[in-house]
Scaffold this motif. Sequence first.
Motif, mmCIF file in Angstrom:
data_model
loop_
_atom_site.group_PDB
_atom_site.id
_atom_site.type_symbol
_atom_site.label_atom_id
_atom_site.label_comp_id
_atom_site.label_asym_id
_atom_site.label_seq_id
_atom_site.Cartn_x
_atom_site.Cartn_y
_atom_site.Cartn_z
ATOM 1 N N GLU A 153 0.909 -1.162 0.015
ATOM 2 C CA GLU A 153 -0.020 -0.035 -0.036
ATOM 3 C C GLU A 153 0.947 1.491 -0.122
ATOM 4 O O GLU A 153 0.510 2.198 -0.777
ATOM 5 C CB GLU A 153 -0.838 -0.148 1.322
ATOM 6 N N PHE A 154 1.987 1.512 0.743
ATOM 7 C CA PHE A 154 2.884 2.379 0.758
ATOM 8 C C PHE A 154 3.562 2.510 -0.640
ATOM 9 O O PHE A 154 3.592 3.840 -0.856
ATOM 10 C CB PHE A 154 3.795 2.248 1.801
ATOM 11 N N THR A 155 3.924 1.579 -1.281
ATOM 12 C CA THR A 155 4.309 1.667 -2.549
ATOM 13 C C THR A 155 3.539 2.296 -3.518
ATOM 14 O O THR A 155 3.823 3.023 -4.346
ATOM 15 C CB THR A 155 5.089 0.344 -3.050
ATOM 16 N N ARG A 156 2.249 1.899 -3.542
ATOM 17 C CA ARG A 156 1.213 2.250 -4.377
ATOM 18 C C ARG A 156 0.916 3.628 -4.173
ATOM 19 O O ARG A 156 0.584 4.352 -5.270
ATOM 20 C CB ARG A 156 -0.279 1.307 -4.026
ATOM 21 N N LEU A 157 0.909 4.233 -2.798
ATOM 22 C CA LEU A 157 0.614 5.592 -2.819
ATOM 23 C C LEU A 157 2.030 6.386 -3.263
ATOM 24 O O LEU A 157 1.482 7.603 -3.519
ATOM 25 C CB LEU A 157 0.278 5.950 -1.382
ATOM 26 N N ALA A 158 3.082 5.863 -3.156
ATOM 27 C CA ALA A 158 4.370 6.585 -3.655
ATOM 28 C C ALA A 158 4.124 6.865 -5.176
ATOM 29 O O ALA A 158 4.518 7.913 -5.494
ATOM 30 C CB ALA A 158 5.463 5.686 -3.361
ATOM 31 N N HIS A 159 3.542 5.872 -5.781
ATOM 32 C CA HIS A 159 3.474 6.300 -7.312
ATOM 33 C C HIS A 159 2.153 6.826 -7.586
ATOM 34 O O HIS A 159 2.110 7.564 -8.524
ATOM 35 C CB HIS A 159 3.277 4.688 -7.975
ATOM 36 N N VAL A 183 7.458 12.533 -3.639
ATOM 37 C CA VAL A 183 8.679 13.312 -4.211
ATOM 38 C C VAL A 183 9.836 12.214 -4.397
ATOM 39 O O VAL A 183 10.603 12.262 -5.384
ATOM 40 C CB VAL A 183 9.143 14.232 -3.242
ATOM 41 N N GLY A 184 10.272 11.415 -3.485
ATOM 42 C CA GLY A 184 11.491 10.536 -3.748
ATOM 43 C C GLY A 184 11.391 9.390 -4.862
ATOM 44 O O GLY A 184 12.380 9.002 -5.513
ATOM 45 N N THR A 185 10.160 9.158 -5.103
ATOM 46 C CA THR A 185 10.016 8.031 -6.312
ATOM 47 C C THR A 185 10.147 8.686 -7.578
ATOM 48 O O THR A 185 10.543 8.159 -8.431
ATOM 49 C CB THR A 185 8.619 7.684 -5.980
ATOM 50 N N ARG A 186 9.865 10.341 -7.629
ATOM 51 C CA ARG A 186 9.993 10.732 -8.638
ATOM 52 C C ARG A 186 11.484 11.390 -8.914
ATOM 53 O O ARG A 186 11.852 11.778 -10.319
ATOM 54 C CB ARG A 186 8.880 11.975 -8.685
ATOM 55 N N THR A 187 12.140 11.358 -8.040
ATOM 56 C CA THR A 187 13.575 12.049 -8.187
ATOM 57 C C THR A 187 14.637 11.178 -7.944
ATOM 58 O O THR A 187 15.345 11.015 -8.957
ATOM 59 C CB THR A 187 13.562 13.221 -7.016
ATOM 60 N N PRO A 190 14.253 7.091 -10.204
ATOM 61 C CA PRO A 190 14.701 6.613 -11.305
ATOM 62 C C PRO A 190 16.248 6.459 -11.428
ATOM 63 O O PRO A 190 16.934 5.434 -12.321
ATOM 64 C CB PRO A 190 14.195 7.821 -12.135
ATOM 65 N N VAL A 191 16.864 7.422 -10.564
ATOM 66 C CA VAL A 191 18.347 7.118 -10.634
ATOM 67 C C VAL A 191 18.738 5.765 -10.047
ATOM 68 O O VAL A 191 19.533 5.098 -10.450
ATOM 69 C CB VAL A 191 19.081 8.396 -9.850
ATOM 70 N N ALA A 192 18.036 5.363 -8.912
ATOM 71 C CA ALA A 192 18.369 4.255 -8.330
ATOM 72 C C ALA A 192 18.071 3.147 -9.214
ATOM 73 O O ALA A 192 18.748 1.917 -9.128
ATOM 74 C CB ALA A 192 17.639 3.989 -6.752
#
Length: 351
Positions: A153-159, A183-187, A190-192
């Motif tokens: 659920e936390f991952t789903r909300l991050a997206h 914000v971390g998922t979008r910044t 992708p780099v990670a």
Amino acid sequence: MTQVEEQAAAPDTAAPLPRYRRPSTWLLVAWCVLVPLTILAGTFGLRGCPAGQHTCNRAPTLADPWRWWLVAAVGALVLLALCVFEARRPATVDPTPSPRRYRRRWLVAGSVLGVLIGAHLVMLGPMVDKPFCATPVYVNSVMAYPYNCDSVEFTRLAHNPRRILEYHNERQSRPGYVAIAAVGTRTVGPVAHWLHLDRLYGQNDKAYIPLVLINLVATAIAVLLLAWLLSRLGTPTMVTVALSALVVVNEVTKPFTWTAHQQTIALVVPVATIAAVRWLLLARPSWRGVGLLGLGFGLASLVYGSFLITAGVVLLVLVARPAGGWFRSGWWRQAFLPAVVFGIGFAAPQL
């Protein structure tokens, strides 16, 4: 030689002994080191699972609860005996040690490095085949971690952070955490993902590394605050390191560091509360400082609701802080109004 010269040449037998000479100090260090080691090792003669086999026998040592109670009781009795023994000895240690001053960059670097090392060591602990509300993820033949059932659920909300506005969504009380994760998922994500860091830990989701970084940062903040508070008390460095090890390796960080969850933030709440109260009592800040403190903890409560405990403790300290007791001359200006300012600052983000 004259009598004065003989006294000057004689050794100073009353000089305070270093704290590392005290038996209880060494027992405390040993205890703080052994507890993480038992969590990490967990088996007698720990061996790695053969390649491709993830269900080999890695039963935890001291699996029976009574054994843990026995070890704890023996350690407590030995520490009590040493304290009684030292209390009967002549006082040779300065009871009011001066604060230790460490450079901030060393405290930050040590906290971050210690957390990174400890986070990878916890994966060496024993892993059961079917942990409660989790799925085992094996990084290699000897390192594994549980992926919590709430992480989906936390991952789903991050997206898709807008999903938090769904009717009766359970995470609506934690919009700050969802915002940071998004914000971390979008910044960072992708780099990670481009560097294959998520695949290195058995995942293939761009939100995984940012959510784990939140856990690591929370643990590092807890260690940093604890080390700073202990340094203000003049605590020996080795004792500070040993106590910090308990924050890095424990039964909270072991199951929740490498999964998308909020439990590691619970480590920050008590030390942040102590640090805030210490600042209020010693610095005597202005109303503006008190209001900013309330605003900061109000924002933190949007990330993790347990910061409400901190708000309650701070309000109690503000009300009881003035000398002379409650409802005395100047109490409304020195205590009541600062408490109101803090409460408004804390409630503003919620509203």
